[in-house]
Design an enzyme around this catalytic site. Structure first.
Site, PDB file in Angstrom:
ATOM      1  N   SER A 170      30.852  29.341  41.306  1.00  0.00           N
ATOM      2  CA  SER A 170      31.950  29.304  42.271  1.00  0.00           C
ATOM      3  C   SER A 170      32.759  28.026  42.117  1.00  0.00           C
ATOM      4  O   SER A 170      32.250  26.930  42.304  1.00  0.00           O
ATOM      5  CB  SER A 170      31.410  29.379  43.701  1.00  0.00           C
ATOM      6  OG  SER A 170      32.396  28.929  44.615  1.00  0.00           O
ATOM      7  N   ASP A 317      38.952  37.562  40.732  1.00  0.00           N
ATOM      8  CA  ASP A 317      40.055  38.000  41.602  1.00  0.00           C
ATOM      9  C   ASP A 317      40.772  39.233  41.066  1.00  0.00           C
ATOM     10  O   ASP A 317      41.614  39.811  41.749  1.00  0.00           O
ATOM     11  CB  ASP A 317      41.061  36.855  41.792  1.00  0.00           C
ATOM     12  CG  ASP A 317      40.459  35.724  42.626  1.00  0.00           C
ATOM     13  OD1 ASP A 317      39.471  35.960  43.348  1.00  0.00           O
ATOM     14  OD2 ASP A 317      40.978  34.592  42.555  1.00  0.00           O
TER      15      ASP A 317
HETATM   16  C1  S3P Z   1      39.171  29.889  43.728  1.00  0.00           C
HETATM   17  C2  S3P Z   1      37.911  30.258  43.357  1.00  0.00           C
HETATM   18  C3  S3P Z   1      37.389  31.633  43.470  1.00  0.00           C
HETATM   19  C4  S3P Z   1      38.516  32.638  43.668  1.00  0.00           C
HETATM   20  C5  S3P Z   1      39.519  32.183  44.687  1.00  0.00           C
HETATM   21  C6  S3P Z   1      40.142  30.864  44.258  1.00  0.00           C
HETATM   22  C7  S3P Z   1      39.579  28.482  43.580  1.00  0.00           C
HETATM   23  O1  S3P Z   1      36.541  31.703  44.602  1.00  0.00           O
HETATM   24  O2  S3P Z   1      37.992  33.885  44.043  1.00  0.00           O
HETATM   25  O3  S3P Z   1      40.548  33.141  44.833  1.00  0.00           O
HETATM   26  O4  S3P Z   1      40.782  28.177  43.667  1.00  0.00           O
HETATM   27  O5  S3P Z   1      38.698  27.636  43.370  1.00  0.00           O
HETATM   28  P1  S3P Z   1      34.950  31.375  44.480  1.00  0.00           P
HETATM   29  O6  S3P Z   1      34.816  29.967  44.121  1.00  0.00           O
HETATM   30  O7  S3P Z   1      34.430  31.668  45.854  1.00  0.00           O
HETATM   31  O8  S3P Z   1      34.446  32.325  43.443  1.00  0.00           O
END
Ligand code: S3P
Length: 433
Positions: A170, A317
């Site tokens: 993440s 996404d």
């Molecule tokens: C993001 C990380 C992702 C993604 C979100 C944007 C970011 O989430 O789904 O739209 O900008 O760091 P996760 O870190 O929860 O996977």
């Protein structure tokens, strides 16, 4: 309940599209610009609700940041790592998970107390994944269910570095801990099972943070100062994805996407579409701190494929639009290892399976994904966005292959990431095939 959109024309996609600024990078640009010393300037900033919430939060903490809408330019006079001020009231972050999670990391390093909150969706999304490690670093955080849900009250200040081995890939969690690491004594080290998007790391390097990589660990030491940054924000691959995927699945389509971010940790969609038989050409122009280029896509009937855990972070996404594509492809498809979709702006496995099935798709929900049997066409249906921008946009693209009207309720959420979506969709859409 907000605006309803209806689409009642089958069609293809054709023409040129320049996507709006990248959402992830726009958030980080504001954050690092605010923490730097000196003036930062970003053009092609994404003026969607989510990023404007991040901008508003830093303005509320005394940062001089001016957004000029007609030029999509943000100028920020950085307050320095120690220069943020206690906001007069709680920080409201709307629907934006990135704002909340990354801000938690920054606020953990501040000497003032502060409360973060958001809309119904954001206050029901899990935050322990960030507040847990931040507490280990020394922050005191209060909120429902052991600081798992906003509103969250942060009492930060004296942090110490930790070794944090995340069980999730993440970028939001990783970035929050690395941002807190700028303030922590010793070294803060983060490792993930698979690499998630690395925009924070790239911007740390560009801003001169005391950041390095060692044996698979991302490491940051307490940093005295960050340098200001100035660059044009790349077009958002995740916004472009709706038209890339839409064009790829509709025979007769031909779309060219200009100035789009091509960070390889974001572009997993392209590999999957190619595996399904899509015709895609990518031309990279180099640009710092992120690769940028052009994507050309031509449509044809695609074949089903499987997406499993290893690929998920690079297309997290894009899974809603991929579900639309798979639902229209020849044969069977499978998505597994995508349980994170259940805790996005809505449960995206449920929202997309429900909606595509309502339109004649053949999808079966699994705990961590779905099984899909492709159909040749959708039919008309009345569906919900479930308050999720990507669910709404994925169903708008589905309408191009529907014999009948697709009515999507509650579509104001599209403005959280892509306010110009409808205009772009209308201008790329061509008559029935
Ligand atoms: C993001 C990380 C992702 C993604 C979100 C944007 C970011 O989430 O789904 O739209 O900008 O760091 P996760 O870190 O929860 O996977």
């Amino acid at each position: 309940m907000t605006r309803t959109l209806s689409f009642n024309q089958r069609g293809v996609l054709a023409g040129d599209f320049s996507p709006p600024g990248d959402k992830s990078i726009s958030h980080r640009a504001v954050m690092l610009g605010a923490l730097a010393e000196g003036q930062s300037e970003f053009t092609h900033f994404l003026d969607a609700e989510d990023c404007l919430h991040t901008l508003g939060a830093f303005q509320a903490m005394g940062v001089q940041a001016v957004y000029t809408p007609d030029q999509k330019r943000v100028r920020i006079r950085g307050a320095g790592l120690q220069g943020l001020q206690k906001p007069a009231r709680e920080l409201y972050l709307g629907n934006s998970g990135t704002s909340m999670r990354l801000l938690l990391g920054i606020l953990a390093g501040q000497r003032f107390d502060c409360t973060l909150t958001g809309d119904d969706s954001l206050t029901s999304r899990p935050m322990k994944r960030v507040t847990g490690p931040l507490k280990q670093m020394g922050a005191q955080i209060k909120g429902k269910d052991g600081a798992n849900f906003a509103p969250l009250s942060m009492h930060g200040g004296k942090l110490k570095g930790i070794d944090f081995e995340n069980h999730l890939a993440s970028a939001q969690v990783k970035s929050a801990i690395l941002l807190a690491g700028l303030y922590a004594d010793g070294v803060t080290r983060v490792r993930e099972p698979r690499a998630s998007r690395d925009h924070t790391e790239k911007m740390f390097e560009a801003a001169g943070a005391d950041f390095f990589k060692e044996n698979g660990w991302l490491c940051v030491r307490k940093t005295a100062r960050l340098n200001p940054l100035s660059f044009k924000i790349p077009g958002d691959f995740s916004a472009a994805a709706f038209f890339i995927a839409g064009a790829a699945m509709l025979p007769g389509s031909k779309v060219r996407i200009n100035h789009v971010g091509l960070n390889p940790l974001r572009t997993g969609l392209l590999g999957v579409l190619e595996r399904m038989g899509a015709t895609i050409r990518v031309e990279t122009e180099t640009a710092l701190p992120e690769p940028v280029g052009t994507i050309l896509v031509e449509g044809k009937r695609l074949s089903g494929t499987r997406i499993t855990g290893a690929e998920i972070p690079s297309l997290i996404d894009e899974l809603p639009i991929l579900m639309t594509v798979m639902a229209l492809s020849e044969g069977e498809s499978l998505i597994s290892g995508a349980e994170e979709l259940r805790v996005k702006e809505t449960d995206r496995i449920l929202s997309m399976v429900t909606n595509l099935n309502a339109a004649g798709g053949e999808l079966k929900e699994l705990p961590d994904g779905c099984m899909i049997r492709g159909v040749a066409r959708f039919h008309g249906a009345e569906v919900q966005s479930f308050g999720d921008h990507r669910t709404a946009m994925s169903m708008a693209l589905a309408s191009l292959a529907a014999d009948g009207e697709i009515v999507i309720h509650d579509t104001d959420c599209i403005a959280t990431s892509f306010p110009g979506f409808q205009g772009a969709f209308e201008s790329l859409r061509r008559g029935a095939f």
